[in-house]
Design an enzyme around this catalytic site. Structure first.
Site, mmCIF file in Angstrom:
data_model
loop_
_atom_site.group_PDB
_atom_site.id
_atom_site.type_symbol
_atom_site.label_atom_id
_atom_site.label_comp_id
_atom_site.label_asym_id
_atom_site.label_seq_id
_atom_site.Cartn_x
_atom_site.Cartn_y
_atom_site.Cartn_z
ATOM 1 N N LYS A 79 0.827 -1.053 -0.118
ATOM 2 C CA LYS A 79 -0.168 0.038 -0.078
ATOM 3 C C LYS A 79 0.899 1.391 0.099
ATOM 4 C CE LYS A 79 -3.936 1.849 2.708
ATOM 5 N NZ LYS A 79 -4.794 1.664 3.895
ATOM 6 N N SER A 154 -9.894 2.076 3.052
ATOM 7 C CA SER A 154 -8.905 2.932 2.281
ATOM 8 C C SER A 154 -8.018 2.004 1.391
ATOM 9 C CB SER A 154 -7.958 3.826 2.938
ATOM 10 O OG SER A 154 -7.116 3.250 3.926
ATOM 11 N N SER A 178 -9.866 -0.511 7.383
ATOM 12 C CA SER A 178 -9.236 -0.509 5.900
ATOM 13 C C SER A 178 -8.479 -1.523 5.189
ATOM 14 C CB SER A 178 -8.265 0.876 5.783
ATOM 15 O OG SER A 178 -8.807 2.022 5.569
HETATM 16 N N1 GLN Z 1 -12.807 4.197 6.487
HETATM 17 C C1 GLN Z 1 -12.266 4.489 7.339
HETATM 18 C C2 GLN Z 1 -11.926 6.137 7.511
HETATM 19 O O1 GLN Z 1 -12.184 6.595 6.515
HETATM 20 C C3 GLN Z 1 -11.029 3.795 7.906
HETATM 21 C C4 GLN Z 1 -9.858 4.134 7.276
HETATM 22 C C5 GLN Z 1 -8.671 3.326 7.460
HETATM 23 O O2 GLN Z 1 -8.802 2.362 8.373
HETATM 24 N N2 GLN Z 1 -7.525 3.859 7.001
HETATM 25 O O3 GLN Z 1 -11.237 6.656 8.411
#
Ligand code: GLN
Length: 511
Positions: A79, A154, A178
């Site tokens: 990532k 994400s 994420s």
């Molecule tokens: N979707 C969550 C957010 O927008 C989690 C993001 C993540 O785990 N990096 O914060």
């Protein structure tokens, strides 16, 4: 079967048996990326030359009888939130466009030391804020099951790369879900380790008290193999746990035997009742979840229902704590140190502040700006106690809910995400609808406990993958692997093969 469809464990065996070389495997995945990534857009950067050089070095080690690890020679995608020496690292943001880090994150160092060729960097929501990868400044990633749908976020790039057979393994990060939510909506496996279990050194911070890197794979065993390589104490991360990792691969192998007798599984009431709850649970997701729970019972587990009454406040607390920490972490992007610098036009002798303002305006997307403003507000004097202070109290209550629940059960389960993959664009203009995707995953981040998402099948309504989440007490990550592998074995038997075999082939289907 072609090499790209094999699991990492199978590839490792084939390398050990001399049936294939790492250069051949790496090339096969690079070819796949070239064939399908135009349609999927899982990668922001592909490092063909570097990956092939690392593969050649791996083959040389193996020829000398000295492989560096169980996965030496098996390629991986990373990532784009992990810094990589000599490779672009953008975090999906324009503000880091063109930045080449001078060092490797510890996770990356460990991958290199273990001999895994790095194929490239995967797409993500900007600074890991989002649940759909649509907030990437470089364009969305598409779900390999249906290219008009989101791959989760994400870490949608890592999940899509693995689901589209572009990489057998990937690294993700999970601050609020994420790794797990993209796993659920792409039919892959994703693990958020115990907080402190995998080093955060070189992981560009979103919310430091919540962030955790972990494996993204197609099988539970592959996650265990990867977790053992990236996990363990790192003196460069002050929150790293100074304890040996539990035996994760052993737990996965044990679990695959299918016997869970004596194990207590707690079904979390607040995350498994779709009537009248938050978030709108999709019936097909709930059906597959219930069937998975039934399979755990068949494997010998005892199921109890546990209530975690404060989980309903997790989302609200998270959206104060995360923006607060993010607003502080992102303050370093000041146009002086990294990446983009925009000098505003029409101002004589612009000051450092003028440059900073123009750079942040051009370099940060809307969601990042929204959270910086929210976080700065929540931390401002006069409001601190009312917002940030209150949220920290809720966080403590959620940890206590977990403690009480783990008295009654060895692991807890819920659906990973309330729905299957939604259409690209569907929730983009509605931040709250987007946030609700992480309803079930966020409590684990707030409490620091580990979780895994395992595919539970395809929802009847739309034929798209759903996931079940298994949670364990802090430092008991081995339980995720034991239970996850047992469930996976039972489901594979039911499906007659991997769930991803049911996904449409992408060859020639590129748009
Ligand atoms: N979707 C969550 C957010 O927008 C989690 C993001 C993540 O785990 N990096 O914060």
């Amino acid at each position: 079967m072609s090499w790209i469809r094999k699991t990492a464990a199978e590839l490792a065996d084939a390398l050990a048996a001399g049936e294939v070389t790492s250069v051949e495997l790496t090339q096969a995945h690079l070819d796949r990326i070239a064939a399908v990534d135009g349609a999927v857009h899982a990668f922001l950067h592909v490092d063909a030359e570097g990956a092939l050089a690392q593969a050649a070095a791996s083959d040389a080690r193996r020829a000398a009888g000295a492989p560096a690890s169980a996965l030496d020679g098996v390629p991986i995608a990373v990532k784009d939130v992990m810094v990589t020496e000599g490779l672009p690292t953008t975090c999906g943001s324009k503000i880091l466009e063109g930045w080449i880090p001078p060092y490797d994150a510890t996770v990356v160092t460990r991958l290199r030391e273990a001999g895994l060729p790095i194929l490239g960097k995967t797409n993500m929501d900007e600074f890991a804020m989002g649940s759909s990868t649509e907030h990437s400044a470089y364009g969305a990633t598409h779900n390999p099951w249906d290219l008009d749908r989101i791959p989760g976020g994400s870490g949608g790039g890592s999940a899509a790369a693995v689901a589209a057979f572009e990489a057998p393994l990937a690294i993700g990060t999970d601050t609020g879900g994420s790794i797990r939510q993209p796993g659920a909506v792409t039919g892959t496996v994703g693990v958020k380790p115990t907080y402190g279990g995998v080093s955060r050194y070189g992981l560009v911070a979103l919310a430091s008290s919540l962030d955790q890197a972990g494996p993204v794979t197609r099988t539970v065993l592959d996650s265990a193999l990867l977790h053992e390589i990236i996990g363990g104490h790192d003196p460069k991360d002050s929150t790293s746990v100074d304890q040996p990792l539990p035996a994760l691969v052993e737990a996965a192998r044990l679990g695959a035997g299918g016997d869970l007798s004596g194990l207590r599984v707690g079904v979390i009431t607040e995350l498994s009742r779709h009537e009248g709850g938050q978030g709108g649970w999709q019936p097909g997701v709930m059906t597959r979840f219930q069937e998975s729970v039934d399979l755990l019972v068949k494997a010998g587990a005892e199921v109890v229902e546990v209530s975690c009454p404060h989980f309903v406040h997790a989302l609200a607390a998270y959206y104060l704590i995360l923006p607060a920490e993010a607003s502080s972490n992102l303050a370093k992007f000041d146009a002086m140190r990294y990446g983009l610098r925009v000098v505003p036009e029409g101002i004589d002798n612009p000051s450092a502040e003028d440059v900073m303002r123009a750079t942040r305006d051009a370099g940060f997307g809307d969601e990042v700006k929204r959270r910086i403003i929210l976080g700065t507000y929540a931390l401002s004097s006069g409001y601190y106690d009312a917002y940030y202070g209150q949220a920290q109290k809720v966080r403590t209550l959620i940890s206590r809910d977990f403690e009480a629940a783990f008295e009654k059960a060895d692991v807890l389960v819920s659906p990973t995400a309330p729905t299957t993959a939604f259409k690209l664009g569907e929730k983009l203009d509605d931040p709250i609808a987007m946030y609700l995707n992480d309803l079930a995953t966020i409590p684990a981040n707030l409490a620091g406990v580990p979780g895994i998402s395992v595919p539970s099948g395809l929802a009847d309504e739309d034929g798209l993958p759903a996931g079940i989440q298994i949670l364990a007490p802090a430092l008991a990550d081995d339980r995720l692997y034991r239970v996850g592998a047992a469930l996976e074995a039972a489901l594979l038997e039911q499906w007659g093969g991997p769930l991803l075999d049911k996904a449409p082939t992408l060859e020639g289907g590129a748009r």
